[in-house]
Design a protein around this motif. Sequence first.
Motif, PDB file in Angstrom:
ATOM      1  N   VAL A 141       0.957  -1.109   0.100  1.00 16.03           N
ATOM      2  CA  VAL A 141      -0.184  -0.232  -0.065  1.00 16.03           C
ATOM      3  C   VAL A 141       0.981   1.442  -0.180  1.00 16.03           C
ATOM      4  N   MET A 142       2.060   1.080   0.708  1.00 19.35           N
ATOM      5  CA  MET A 142       2.900   2.306   0.781  1.00 19.35           C
ATOM      6  C   MET A 142       3.388   2.642  -0.677  1.00 19.35           C
ATOM      7  N   ALA A 143       3.832   1.523  -1.407  1.00 20.69           N
ATOM      8  CA  ALA A 143       4.540   1.564  -2.702  1.00 20.69           C
ATOM      9  C   ALA A 143       3.375   2.052  -3.581  1.00 20.69           C
ATOM     10  N   THR A 144       2.143   1.816  -3.373  1.00 17.31           N
ATOM     11  CA  THR A 144       1.060   2.281  -4.296  1.00 17.31           C
ATOM     12  C   THR A 144       0.955   3.662  -4.177  1.00 17.31           C
ATOM     13  N   ILE A 145       0.872   3.969  -2.963  1.00 14.79           N
ATOM     14  CA  ILE A 145       0.828   5.762  -2.492  1.00 14.79           C
ATOM     15  C   ILE A 145       1.954   6.519  -3.119  1.00 14.79           C
ATOM     16  N   ALA A 146       3.331   5.675  -2.854  1.00 16.55           N
ATOM     17  CA  ALA A 146       4.451   6.410  -3.633  1.00 16.55           C
ATOM     18  C   ALA A 146       4.379   6.427  -4.883  1.00 16.55           C
ATOM     19  N   ASN A 147       3.638   5.585  -5.618  1.00 12.78           N
ATOM     20  CA  ASN A 147       3.479   5.610  -7.183  1.00 12.78           C
ATOM     21  C   ASN A 147       2.458   6.471  -7.465  1.00 12.78           C
ATOM     22  N   ARG A 148       1.739   7.002  -6.409  1.00  4.70           N
ATOM     23  CA  ARG A 148       0.540   7.770  -6.866  1.00  4.70           C
ATOM     24  C   ARG A 148      -0.451   7.091  -7.396  1.00  4.70           C
ATOM     25  N   GLY A 149      -0.799   6.026  -7.065  1.00  3.26           N
ATOM     26  CA  GLY A 149      -1.975   5.208  -7.470  1.00  3.26           C
ATOM     27  C   GLY A 149      -1.888   3.737  -8.089  1.00  3.26           C
ATOM     28  N   PHE A 150      -0.793   3.396  -8.206  1.00  5.19           N
ATOM     29  CA  PHE A 150      -0.620   1.941  -8.827  1.00  5.19           C
ATOM     30  C   PHE A 150       0.379   1.208  -8.183  1.00  5.19           C
ATOM     31  N   ALA A 243       9.590   1.419   0.025  1.00  5.21           N
ATOM     32  CA  ALA A 243       8.389   1.313   0.939  1.00  5.21           C
ATOM     33  C   ALA A 243       8.748   0.323   1.960  1.00  5.21           C
ATOM     34  N   ILE A 244       8.187   0.436   3.177  1.00  2.62           N
ATOM     35  CA  ILE A 244       8.487  -0.377   4.317  1.00  2.62           C
ATOM     36  C   ILE A 244       7.243  -0.477   5.222  1.00  2.62           C
ATOM     37  N   ALA A 245       7.170  -1.589   6.032  1.00  2.00           N
ATOM     38  CA  ALA A 245       6.043  -1.890   6.804  1.00  2.00           C
ATOM     39  C   ALA A 245       6.503  -2.579   8.198  1.00  2.00           C
ATOM     40  N   VAL A 246       6.700  -1.972   9.225  1.00  2.00           N
ATOM     41  CA  VAL A 246       7.046  -2.704  10.553  1.00  2.00           C
ATOM     42  C   VAL A 246       6.002  -2.870  11.560  1.00  2.00           C
ATOM     43  N   PHE A 247       5.907  -3.961  12.055  1.00  2.00           N
ATOM     44  CA  PHE A 247       5.051  -4.426  12.952  1.00  2.00           C
ATOM     45  C   PHE A 247       5.637  -5.119  13.978  1.00  2.00           C
ATOM     46  N   ILE A 248       5.558  -4.505  15.349  1.00  2.00           N
ATOM     47  CA  ILE A 248       5.975  -5.061  16.337  1.00  2.00           C
ATOM     48  C   ILE A 248       4.951  -5.372  17.550  1.00  2.00           C
ATOM     49  N   GLU A 249       4.959  -6.700  17.659  1.00  2.00           N
ATOM     50  CA  GLU A 249       3.951  -7.277  18.678  1.00  2.00           C
ATOM     51  C   GLU A 249       4.356  -6.729  20.112  1.00  2.00           C
ATOM     52  N   ASN A 250       3.088  -6.119  20.489  1.00  2.00           N
ATOM     53  CA  ASN A 250       3.177  -5.648  21.885  1.00  2.00           C
ATOM     54  C   ASN A 250       4.161  -4.602  22.053  1.00  2.00           C
TER      55      ASN A 250
END
Length: 295
Positions: A141-150, A243-250
Amino acid sequence: NTGFPCNQDLIHCTHRHEYPANLNIAIKNSCNPYFYQVMRAAVTRRQTGNPSEDLHRGLGQWQKLVKSFGLGDKLGVDMGQEKGGFIPSPEFYDKRYNKQVASRPSRNKSARFRGWNYKTIYSLSIGQGEIGLTGLQTANVMATIANRGFYYTPHFVRGIGKGGQLPAEFRQRHYTGVDTTLFKYVIPGMCEVVDGRGGTARLASLRDFGIAVAGKTGTVQNSHGYDHSTFAAFAPANDPKIAIAVFIENGGFGGSAAAPAAGLMMEKYLRGKVARYHARMEDWIKYGNLTVHLH
Ligand SMILES: [Zn+2]
């Protein structure tokens, strides 16, 4: 550019902040009541004369747009065992709530009630409730926003093509169903999240290196313990390379754990090294207890 009050009677807002007069300010402050009201306005539009049918139709349209960002189904990466996540459809709620409605079809169509209303589904407006996303989908999704729509279908690669030539199947763009001018409003809001005064993810900032990061924190409520901390971003905002996503449990609040972890990884990727004065932040991330140190 519509404002909605930060009305805590509707839904809790984690942050104390200025009036969310537009999308930009609402993103910067991660204002739950704003998004509650935006979604309500979108999915309860009058279309049929019956509020229950309107919502059914509105949520169907919402689902279609959300899925156009590569959510709710497998993206089709090269590895097996990819998960598809979940974006609920109106039929999903029908199945769950309208048993008695289905067994007693009303002759009066305008009075028909499907057994669920906006109060049933409002958690979707802040990305919670029944929504399920994978980490890869979030980064995409971050890549999609970075590409302005694709977006391009993500792949795991060791190298790219022969002589840098990419086969056509890897160049196929998947366009979202949303108006691309919207990204013009979303991206500055995401930059404010990181570099704005009082933004929720200032620990991901790479401003010292002249790099604008666009990002969004998330704090995922967890009934079993501490909240999960998430942060997703791309950089540089105007010439994206990562583009990156980080998820840290707790990990607690998104800005305190996931944001600095993402910031350091982007710093390393974009600059090839991590500044010496960030070593302390690296230690916090490696050895834990971020929430205690950074609050
Ligand atoms: Zn708010």
